[in-house]
Design an enzyme around this catalytic site. Structure first.
Site, PDB file in Angstrom:
ATOM      1  N   GLU A   1      92.081 -11.047  74.608  1.00 35.45           N
ATOM      2  CA  GLU A   1      93.345 -11.782  74.613  1.00 35.45           C
ATOM      3  C   GLU A   1      94.490 -10.797  74.425  1.00 35.45           C
ATOM      4  O   GLU A   1      94.461  -9.971  73.505  1.00 35.45           O
ATOM      5  CB  GLU A   1      93.368 -12.830  73.503  1.00 35.45           C
ATOM      6  CG  GLU A   1      94.671 -13.592  73.369  1.00 35.45           C
ATOM      7  CD  GLU A   1      95.114 -14.242  74.692  1.00 35.45           C
ATOM      8  OE1 GLU A   1      96.311 -14.094  75.038  1.00 35.45           O
ATOM      9  OE2 GLU A   1      94.267 -14.870  75.361  1.00 35.45           O
TER      10      GLU A   1
ATOM     11  N   HIS B   1      90.088 -14.365  79.003  1.00 32.09           N
ATOM     12  CA  HIS B   1      91.399 -14.861  78.549  1.00 32.09           C
ATOM     13  C   HIS B   1      91.149 -15.883  77.453  1.00 32.09           C
ATOM     14  O   HIS B   1      91.247 -17.101  77.666  1.00 32.09           O
ATOM     15  CB  HIS B   1      92.183 -15.465  79.711  1.00 32.09           C
ATOM     16  CG  HIS B   1      92.561 -14.479  80.765  1.00 32.09           C
ATOM     17  ND1 HIS B   1      91.645 -13.960  81.661  1.00 32.09           N
ATOM     18  CD2 HIS B   1      93.756 -13.897  81.059  1.00 32.09           C
ATOM     19  CE1 HIS B   1      92.257 -13.099  82.464  1.00 32.09           C
ATOM     20  NE2 HIS B   1      93.540 -13.043  82.123  1.00 32.09           N
TER      21      HIS B   1
ATOM     22  N   ASP C   1      89.550 -17.337  83.220  1.00 34.33           N
ATOM     23  CA  ASP C   1      90.518 -18.443  83.303  1.00 34.33           C
ATOM     24  C   ASP C   1      91.916 -17.989  82.891  1.00 34.33           C
ATOM     25  O   ASP C   1      92.422 -18.377  81.850  1.00 34.33           O
ATOM     26  CB  ASP C   1      90.059 -19.652  82.479  1.00 34.33           C
ATOM     27  CG  ASP C   1      89.915 -19.331  81.002  1.00 34.33           C
ATOM     28  OD1 ASP C   1      89.755 -18.143  80.668  1.00 34.33           O
ATOM     29  OD2 ASP C   1      89.990 -20.258  80.189  1.00 34.33           O
TER      30      ASP C   1
ATOM     31  N   ASP D   1      93.409  -6.489  78.386  1.00 34.91           N
ATOM     32  CA  ASP D   1      93.341  -7.243  79.630  1.00 34.91           C
ATOM     33  C   ASP D   1      91.875  -7.454  79.972  1.00 34.91           C
ATOM     34  O   ASP D   1      91.155  -6.502  80.290  1.00 34.91           O
ATOM     35  CB  ASP D   1      94.054  -6.462  80.736  1.00 34.91           C
ATOM     36  CG  ASP D   1      94.120  -7.206  82.055  1.00 34.91           C
ATOM     37  OD1 ASP D   1      93.265  -8.084  82.299  1.00 34.91           O
ATOM     38  OD2 ASP D   1      95.020  -6.900  82.857  1.00 34.91           O
ATOM     39  N   GLY D   2      91.429  -8.688  79.924  1.00 29.89           N
ATOM     40  CA  GLY D   2      90.020  -8.971  80.161  1.00 29.89           C
ATOM     41  C   GLY D   2      89.554  -8.613  81.551  1.00 29.89           C
ATOM     42  O   GLY D   2      88.395  -8.224  81.743  1.00 29.89           O
TER      43      GLY D   2
ATOM     44  N   HIS E   1      85.520 -27.255  79.826  1.00 27.72           N
ATOM     45  CA  HIS E   1      84.595 -27.154  78.698  1.00 27.72           C
ATOM     46  C   HIS E   1      83.353 -28.020  78.891  1.00 27.72           C
ATOM     47  O   HIS E   1      82.272 -27.671  78.389  1.00 27.72           O
ATOM     48  CB  HIS E   1      85.322 -27.494  77.403  1.00 27.72           C
ATOM     49  CG  HIS E   1      86.347 -26.475  77.049  1.00 27.72           C
ATOM     50  ND1 HIS E   1      87.536 -26.769  76.427  1.00 27.72           N
ATOM     51  CD2 HIS E   1      86.382 -25.127  77.272  1.00 27.72           C
ATOM     52  CE1 HIS E   1      88.240 -25.667  76.262  1.00 27.72           C
ATOM     53  NE2 HIS E   1      87.562 -24.654  76.772  1.00 27.72           N
TER      54      HIS E   1
ATOM     55  N   SER F   1      87.526 -22.230  74.341  1.00 21.50           N
ATOM     56  CA  SER F   1      86.253 -21.753  74.881  1.00 21.50           C
ATOM     57  C   SER F   1      85.502 -20.834  73.919  1.00 21.50           C
ATOM     58  O   SER F   1      84.276 -20.941  73.807  1.00 21.50           O
ATOM     59  CB  SER F   1      86.491 -21.026  76.212  1.00 21.50           C
ATOM     60  OG  SER F   1      87.146 -21.861  77.138  1.00 21.50           O
TER      61      SER F   1
END
Length: 281
Positions: free
Chosen positions: A118, A42, A164, A143-144, A19, A100
């Protein structure tokens, strides 16, 4: 994958590094008036209560954000990051840690867009409840890595893509590499920020070099910090890294000045160390 909950790890040393870097990237993006997108593949739940059971189970934040909380001598970039975290804790006590999505949402301007993905059903519900009605934000239970294909290139050709995954499954490593390779083919000038764990695992050791090959001739920056030794069984999250493709030109010097201080504060053994490497035109 669906068993993973970031709430167990919220505010740990890896979150601090991730971050801190994200804040610097978005500050740089805000220097231009032109809109941009932030895509979080994610996203997790978006924010975490540190006094609740999940965060308290291992209390990983105690060796992360809590070590920085009362620091008065923090370098400018760390102080900036801390100020953002403290904005989520108006009482002055460390009770909440933003994920995030919350950090990105706090820094973005009205003209910018936020796309959040997510898969975990519980975390997605929390994420949707928090951000689903916000202007410029879209939340999807998807699913990103797969969804990324439909978003690139963005209309204004400016974007920060945060990748991530949990890496709890070995297949996450290959999925990340495939998603990043495809994304660069679709949108070569985007800024890609890949978080990765430092583990006693072959896949973890190989990943930074694999990411460099994927980046090819593009500018990249690789920052890594190890703060722990392996436990007696050889396991545990020893540290983490951020690999950025097309990073802000200012980021290397900012991190060069910050990392000695940050490693000193977060280090849990005498051998705590960091590395900072880049390929720049």
């Amino acid at each position: 994958m669906l068993a993973y909950r970031h709430a167990f790890h919220a505010g740990n040393h890896a979150d601090v590094l991730k971050h801190l870097v994200l804040v610097q990237v978005l500050r740089h993006m805000n220097r231009k008036d032109k809109p941009y997108w932030v895509i979080d593949t994610h996203a997790g739940a978006g924010g975490y209560a540190l006094h609740e059971a999940h965060a308290q189970k291992n209390a990983e934040y105690a060796d992360g954000i809590e070590r920085l909380w009362a620091c008065k001598d923090a370098p400018e970039a760390v102080a900036d990051y801390l100020a953002l975290i403290k904005a989520f804790n108006p009482s002055g006590a460390l009770l909440h840690y933003p994920g995030s999505p919350a950090i990105a949402h706090q820094l973005m301007r009205p003209q910018d867009k936020l796309r959040l993905f997510e898969l975990h059903p519980t975390d997605h519900r929390v994420l949707e409840a928090t951000f689903g009605a916000q202007p410029g934000v879209q939340v999807r239970c998807a699913d990103g890595f797969v969804a990324l294909k439909s978003l690139l290139p963005p209309p204004d050709r400016r974007a920060v893509v945060l990748l991530d995954p949990s890496y709890e499954l070995k297949t996450d490593y290959a999925a990340l590499r495939h998603a990043l390779t495809d994304a660069l083919q679709r949108f070569a000038v985007g800024t890609y920020a890949v978080w990765y764990p430092v583990l006693q695992r072959r896949e973890s050791h190989l990943l930074p070099q694999q990411l460099r090959r994927i980046a090819g001739q593009a500018d990249w920056l690789d920052v890594r910090m190890q703060v722990r030794e392996p436990d007696v069984s050889g396991f545990g999250l020893l540290g983490s890294g951020m690999f950025l493709i097309n990073p802000p030109w200012t980021l290397h010097d900012t991190l060069r000045d910050v990392l000695p201080w940050l490693t000193g504060v977060l280090g849990q053994f005498k051998g705590a160390h960091f590395s900072l490497e880049q390929q720049a035109a």
